[in-house]
Scaffold this active site. Structure first.
Site, short mmCIF file in Angstrom:
data_model
loop_
_atom_site.label_atom_id
_atom_site.label_comp_id
_atom_site.label_asym_id
_atom_site.label_seq_id
_atom_site.Cartn_x
_atom_site.Cartn_y
_atom_site.Cartn_z
N HIS A 1 53.23 124.37 12.19
CA HIS A 1 53.43 125.77 11.78
C HIS A 1 53.75 126.68 12.96
CE1 HIS A 1 50.40 123.90 9.00
NE2 HIS A 1 51.26 124.34 8.08
N ASP B 1 34.43 88.88 38.07
CA ASP B 1 34.73 87.47 37.82
C ASP B 1 35.86 86.91 38.68
OD1 ASP B 1 34.08 85.47 35.19
OD2 ASP B 1 35.84 85.02 36.40
N HIS C 1 36.79 82.46 37.31
CA HIS C 1 37.78 81.89 36.40
C HIS C 1 39.05 81.44 37.10
CE1 HIS C 1 39.65 85.77 37.08
NE2 HIS C 1 40.74 85.37 36.46
N HIS D 1 44.04 80.05 36.31
CA HIS D 1 45.36 80.30 36.91
C HIS D 1 45.91 79.09 37.64
CE1 HIS D 1 44.78 84.39 35.72
NE2 HIS D 1 43.86 84.66 36.63
N ASP E 1 44.88 85.69 31.62
CA ASP E 1 43.70 86.55 31.47
C ASP E 1 43.60 87.14 30.07
OD1 ASP E 1 42.93 86.07 34.07
OD2 ASP E 1 43.97 87.82 34.87
FE1 FES Z 1 49.44 124.31 11.84
FE2 FES Z 1 49.40 123.35 14.26
S1 FES Z 1 50.22 125.20 13.63
S2 FES Z 1 48.71 122.39 12.49
#
Ligand code: FES
Length: 429
Positions: free
Chosen positions: A103, A204, A207, A212, A363
């Site tokens: 928004h 560790d 191992h 390896h 690993d």
């Molecule tokens: Fe509405 Fe961010 S402005 S969720």
């Protein structure tokens, strides 16, 4: 209903298998460990200018880390206070404000809410913007370029939380004039609990010769100097392990070890540079012990930051639920290195330790199989697991801070689980 004291028997070195998959343990870790500990956020060099930002996570929480106009660094939760949408979808960039894509609420990079659409006709100028800023990470501190954040406003200073581990950590940070820079990150996921990797990196070396064997044998060219694998086959093999149970940190290293380490597998000119001028500068800055005896240092800064000196990586084990870990992997470069040396090291480290690296695959398979073994099955989850190697044989050392043991020990693991348990019980930070 958790009986935390039963999860780890520190006197006898026994850990309960369920700690790796129990959702209640995981939930408590989020609340009492990751909301109270200093967590690695990035390196100052990633955000040098006003408005530079990077997006990372503190455990599961996404945060935006930004350079402010006065040079300070802030971190804010990457969450719009309107309906919770992410504020930033990029990994990094430069912006002095973040506009929510839903928004359109707009925040400055320090988290302050500065405006929104329809403030007059929708909110009738009644919305108190000062109350609806993004959640700020209350504590951000820096250790030699490494940025850490802490959700606990009352937490001890970062320097106190690092304690003696700073002496080991600085071997990665202080070896060359101008400090380090980080290449990356690269990210991949492993089907295991975050503790497997964090704890194992602080303890560790046991191992390596087994796990390896194939990779080291395949990589060692005829006539080349002995690999670490061969050190483990000699009767005078040695090394140290360092544990700090009051803070949870652990480290280990084989002796002798060359500082060019696994990067010797990097293409020219990396081995010559690392074994030549870089090594002599390191000796002048760090001294003989951290130059000659700690070339293979591998360590974990509690809870989830690990470093490997021979392979030159820094990585964060980000929890993604009890059964999954996101590996966030950076390569450590000296800032002043020639570009061709940096490029060779990136290739060499990626060849050995990264999502497709020869050693990484060994690993990753180990920890994924350990996780399956400990978490799949009712009986399997109740099994006591053994963390007893070297128990009772640790002690102080004149040259190294911490509780010191032979390299083949689990001093670091016991330190890790001791502090982990203290925090789960609501004790020492
Ligand atoms: Fe509405 Fe961010 S402005 S969720």
């Amino acid at each position: 209903d958790l009986n935390i004291i039963d999860l780890f028997d520190r006197e006898n070195g026994i850990v309960k298998a369920s700690i790796y998959s129990d959702p209640d343990v995981y939930k408590l870790e989020m609340e009492r460990i990751f909301s109270r500990s200093w967590l690695f956020l990035g390196h100052e060099g990633q955000i040098p200018k006003f408005g530079d930002f990077l997006v990372t996570t503190m455990a599961e929480d996404s945060v935006i880390v930004s350079r402010q106009g006065d040079g300070t660094i802030t971190a804010i939760l990457n969450q719009c206070r309107h309906r919770g949408n992410r504020l930033c979808l990029a990994d990094m960039g430069n912006s002095k404000s973040f506009r929510c894509t839903y928004h359109g609420w707009v925040y400055n990079s320090a988290g302050g809410l500065v405006g929104m659409p329809h403030e007059t006709d929708g909110y009738h100028n009644k919305l108190n913007k000062a109350e609806w800023g993004a959640i700020r990470v209350p504590r951000v501190e820096i250790h030699k370029g490494l940025i850490f954040g802490n959700w606990d406003a009352e937490a001890p200073a970062l320097s106190a939380a690092l304690g003696d581990v700073a002496w080991y950590l600085d071997a990665f940070l202080d070896g060359a004039e101008g400090g380090i820079e980080l290449s990356g990150p690269h990210r991949h996921h492993v089907k295991c609990n975050w503790k497997w990797q964090a704890e194992q990196h602080g303890t560790d070396f046991y191992h390596a010769a087994i796990s390896h064997n194939s990779a080291l044998t395949a990589l060692n060219p005829p006539g080349a100097p002995p690999t670490s694998f061969e050190y483990t086959q000699t009767p005078d093999e040695t090394g140290y392990q360092f544990g700090m149970p009051e803070l949870g940190h652990g480290a280990a290293g084989w002796f002798p070890a060359r500082n060019d380490g696994l990067v010797r597998f990097a293409p020219a000119p990396a081995p010559a540079y690392l074994g030549g001028p870089a090594r002599e500068e390191m000796r002048a800055r760090l001294g003989d012990i951290r130059t000659d005896e700690m070339g293979s240092l591998v360590m974990t800064v509690f809870p989830n930051l690990s470093l490997n000196r021979a392979a030159r990586y820094l990585r964060v084990w980000q929890p993604r639920g009890p059964n999954r870990t996101e590996v966030v992997h950076y390569i450590i470069l000296d800032k002043k290195m020639p570009e061709e040396v940096k490029d060779a090291i990136v290739r060499g480290t990626s060849f050995s330790f990264n999502a497709s690296g020869l050693f990484e695959q060994d690993d990753s398979e180990n920890v994924a199989l350990c996780h399956r073994g400990a978490s799949e099955g009712h009986i399997s989850r109740q099994t006591p697991l053994n963390v007893q190697m070297g128990l009772g044989f640790g002690g102080p050392h004149p040259d190294f801070p911490g509780q010191i043991n032979h390299v083949y020990a689990e001093e670091g693991a016991r330190a890790f689980y001791s502090h982990w348990q203290d925090l789960l019980m609501g004790g020492a930070k």
